[in-house]
Scaffold this motif. Structure first.
Motif, PDB file in Angstrom:
ATOM      1  N   ARG A 240      22.994   2.492   9.880  1.00 49.84           N
ATOM      2  CA  ARG A 240      23.754   2.413   8.635  1.00 49.84           C
ATOM      3  C   ARG A 240      25.205   1.997   8.832  1.00 49.84           C
ATOM      4  O   ARG A 240      25.725   1.178   8.079  1.00 49.84           O
ATOM      5  CB  ARG A 240      23.705   3.763   7.899  1.00 49.84           C
ATOM      6  N   LEU A 241      25.887   2.559   9.816  1.00 48.63           N
ATOM      7  CA  LEU A 241      27.279   2.163  10.020  1.00 48.63           C
ATOM      8  C   LEU A 241      27.351   0.739  10.557  1.00 48.63           C
ATOM      9  O   LEU A 241      28.217  -0.041  10.151  1.00 48.63           O
ATOM     10  CB  LEU A 241      27.998   3.127  10.967  1.00 48.63           C
ATOM     11  N   ALA A 242      26.441   0.384  11.448  1.00 45.30           N
ATOM     12  CA  ALA A 242      26.397  -0.997  11.940  1.00 45.30           C
ATOM     13  C   ALA A 242      26.126  -1.959  10.785  1.00 45.30           C
ATOM     14  O   ALA A 242      26.662  -3.075  10.751  1.00 45.30           O
ATOM     15  CB  ALA A 242      25.317  -1.141  13.014  1.00 45.30           C
ATOM     16  N   PHE A 243      25.315  -1.536   9.827  1.00 44.83           N
ATOM     17  CA  PHE A 243      25.073  -2.348   8.633  1.00 44.83           C
ATOM     18  C   PHE A 243      26.373  -2.611   7.883  1.00 44.83           C
ATOM     19  O   PHE A 243      26.656  -3.738   7.471  1.00 44.83           O
ATOM     20  CB  PHE A 243      24.069  -1.632   7.722  1.00 44.83           C
ATOM     21  N   ALA A 244      27.192  -1.568   7.705  1.00 48.46           N
ATOM     22  CA  ALA A 244      28.482  -1.736   7.028  1.00 48.46           C
ATOM     23  C   ALA A 244      29.374  -2.716   7.787  1.00 48.46           C
ATOM     24  O   ALA A 244      30.076  -3.538   7.187  1.00 48.46           O
ATOM     25  CB  ALA A 244      29.177  -0.387   6.876  1.00 48.46           C
ATOM     26  N   VAL A 245      29.331  -2.650   9.130  1.00 53.42           N
ATOM     27  CA  VAL A 245      30.159  -3.538   9.957  1.00 53.42           C
ATOM     28  C   VAL A 245      29.675  -4.985   9.845  1.00 53.42           C
ATOM     29  O   VAL A 245      30.482  -5.912   9.678  1.00 53.42           O
ATOM     30  CB  VAL A 245      30.143  -3.085  11.431  1.00 53.42           C
ATOM     31  N   VAL A 246      28.356  -5.208   9.944  1.00 52.84           N
ATOM     32  CA  VAL A 246      27.814  -6.570   9.874  1.00 52.84           C
ATOM     33  C   VAL A 246      28.029  -7.155   8.475  1.00 52.84           C
ATOM     34  O   VAL A 246      28.385  -8.330   8.325  1.00 52.84           O
ATOM     35  CB  VAL A 246      26.329  -6.596  10.267  1.00 52.84           C
ATOM     36  N   LEU A 247      27.839  -6.336   7.443  1.00 49.73           N
ATOM     37  CA  LEU A 247      28.115  -6.802   6.083  1.00 49.73           C
ATOM     38  C   LEU A 247      29.582  -7.213   5.951  1.00 49.73           C
ATOM     39  O   LEU A 247      29.913  -8.219   5.314  1.00 49.73           O
ATOM     40  CB  LEU A 247      27.779  -5.698   5.080  1.00 49.73           C
ATOM     41  N   ASP A 248      30.457  -6.448   6.581  1.00 53.02           N
ATOM     42  CA  ASP A 248      31.882  -6.764   6.562  1.00 53.02           C
ATOM     43  C   ASP A 248      32.163  -8.101   7.247  1.00 53.02           C
ATOM     44  O   ASP A 248      33.046  -8.848   6.825  1.00 53.02           O
ATOM     45  CB  ASP A 248      32.660  -5.642   7.260  1.00 53.02           C
ATOM     46  N   LEU A 249      31.397  -8.426   8.295  1.00 56.43           N
ATOM     47  CA  LEU A 249      31.553  -9.722   8.957  1.00 56.43           C
ATOM     48  C   LEU A 249      31.274 -10.870   7.986  1.00 56.43           C
ATOM     49  O   LEU A 249      31.973 -11.887   7.989  1.00 56.43           O
ATOM     50  CB  LEU A 249      30.603  -9.835  10.149  1.00 56.43           C
ATOM     51  N   PHE A 250      30.243 -10.696   7.152  1.00 57.46           N
ATOM     52  CA  PHE A 250      29.935 -11.717   6.150  1.00 57.46           C
ATOM     53  C   PHE A 250      31.037 -11.793   5.098  1.00 57.46           C
ATOM     54  O   PHE A 250      31.539 -12.873   4.784  1.00 57.46           O
ATOM     55  CB  PHE A 250      28.607 -11.394   5.450  1.00 57.46           C
ATOM     56  N   GLU A 251      31.397 -10.661   4.550  1.00 57.97           N
ATOM     57  CA  GLU A 251      32.301 -10.655   3.404  1.00 57.97           C
ATOM     58  C   GLU A 251      33.728 -10.981   3.788  1.00 57.97           C
ATOM     59  O   GLU A 251      34.491 -11.479   2.958  1.00 57.97           O
ATOM     60  CB  GLU A 251      32.230  -9.310   2.677  1.00 57.97           C
TER      61      GLU A 251
END
Length: 350
Positions: A240-251
């Motif tokens: 879940r936290l890695a998901f937030a980080v990867v999503l942040d890479l996109f955004e």
């Protein structure tokens, strides 16, 4: 306008005249390496930007009773099976074995809750965001204007390839995000985010069809783009936290209110229609504050055990390498179009 620069990011921040005294005190605190209420006030207004990181908070009884975020090790059978199904098994194998460019031990030490072997999710997220920005290789704006001036047709050819990469991401985005809805702490936030992503593939398609050239389906998608989308789905399912980080890479790839490519597209008759979908996509992301979304997701997560913290850093590192690979290949393609505008087809990015 207050200009703030670090080795990894530069910001221009608007402020009111009556804020000047507190800004002055905050800057004095930075210079003197002292804490102050004024500095806290300034940093609170910068919390969504990778200027600074959140200090790990003490583990409270309520948090302890709630329990840590439960995630499988990267080398577990469940993770390997999912990675194989998504076609990123080699990427994840490399991550699991710690082939990192990020300073793992330093990040862990900075995010560890005092007196424990547990890690603050929001602190770890912000530490990673600063570290990822520090490894950003894009130090100068891309020469879109220069390419357009030297070869308008070459610029439009490049623009179609660029937009096709974004179109691929938007067609896969919602399916890649949905597995994370199973995470109760941020299901409500993510539902709002998914709703705001509806229709972005149509906007990208609108831009693609306004440009001459091959069928968009015939334009190659960079392997790194495909892998980064797969990594988003992988993290959405288990980490879940890695998901937030990867999503942040996109955004955080969003350049603000106006996309620089769209600005140059507006200078040609054919490009004007192509700019509309891309510009609308960017404007929606900016209006919905998508660049803050990873931070908001991380802020509602429980603390992490060391295995989860390590997995988060390894996955962030994998995302970083993919992002830099995409940036490098698109930059090389732009330079090739700039110097040899007639020697490339729109099918093959590299």
């Amino acid at each position: 306008m207050l200009k703030l620069a670090t080795p990894w990011i530069s910001l221009e921040i608007e402020y009111h005249d009556n804020d000047l005294p507190v800004i002055d005190r905050a800057l004095r605190s930075i210079k003197e390496l002292k804490s102050s209420a004024a500095l806290d006030w300034l940093l609170a207004r910068l919390c969504h930007y990778p200027v600074c990181s959140v200090v790990p908070r003490k583990l409270t009884i309520r948090e302890w009773l709630r329990g840590a975020l439960q995630e499988p090790p990267l080398h577990s059978q469940k993770s390997r099976k999912l990675a194989t199904g998504l076609g990123i098994q080699e990427l994840l194998s490399s991550a699991a074995h710690g082939n990192n460019v990020l300073p793992v031990d330093e990040i862990l030490a900075l995010a560890r809750k005092p007196g424990t072997r547990s890690y603050d999710a929001l602190s770890l997220f912000t530490q990673l965001r600063v570290a990822l920005c520090a490894y950003n290789t894009a130090t100068e704006p891309e020469p879109y204007e220069e390419l357009f001036a030297s070869s308008p047709s070459g610029f439009l050819k490049f623009a179609k390839i660029y937009i096709r990469q974004n179109h691929f991401v938007t067609t896969r985005a919602i399916d890649s995000l949905r597995p994370a809805l199973a995470c109760k702490p941020f299901a409500h936030l993510l539902t709002q985010f998914i709703a705001s992503e509806q229709g972005h593939d149509s906007l990208m398609w609108q831009s693609l069809m306004a440009l001459d050239g091959p069928d968009p389906a015939d334009i190659e998608i960079l392997p790194e783009v495909q892998a980064l989308v797969a990594l988003l789905e992988f993290t959405a399912t288990h980490y879940r936290l890695a998901f937030a980080v990867v999503l942040d890479l996109f955004e955080r790839e969003s350049p603000g209110e106006q996309h620089p490519l769209a600005q140059v597209l507006l200078k040609s008759e054919q490009g004007k229609n192509a700019a509309l979908g891309l510009a609308r996509h960017t404007a929606i992301n900016h209006h919905m504050q998508h660049d803050e979304f990873g931070y908001r997701l991380a802020s509602v997560l429980p603390y992490l055990r060391e295995t989860s913290a390590l997995a988060t850093i390894h996955l962030a590192d994998a995302g970083l390498r993919l992002r830099e690979g995409i940036r490098r290949k698109m930059h090389d393609l732009l330079i090739l179009h700039l110097h040899h505008p007639t020697s490339l087809t729109a099918r093959t990015p590299v």
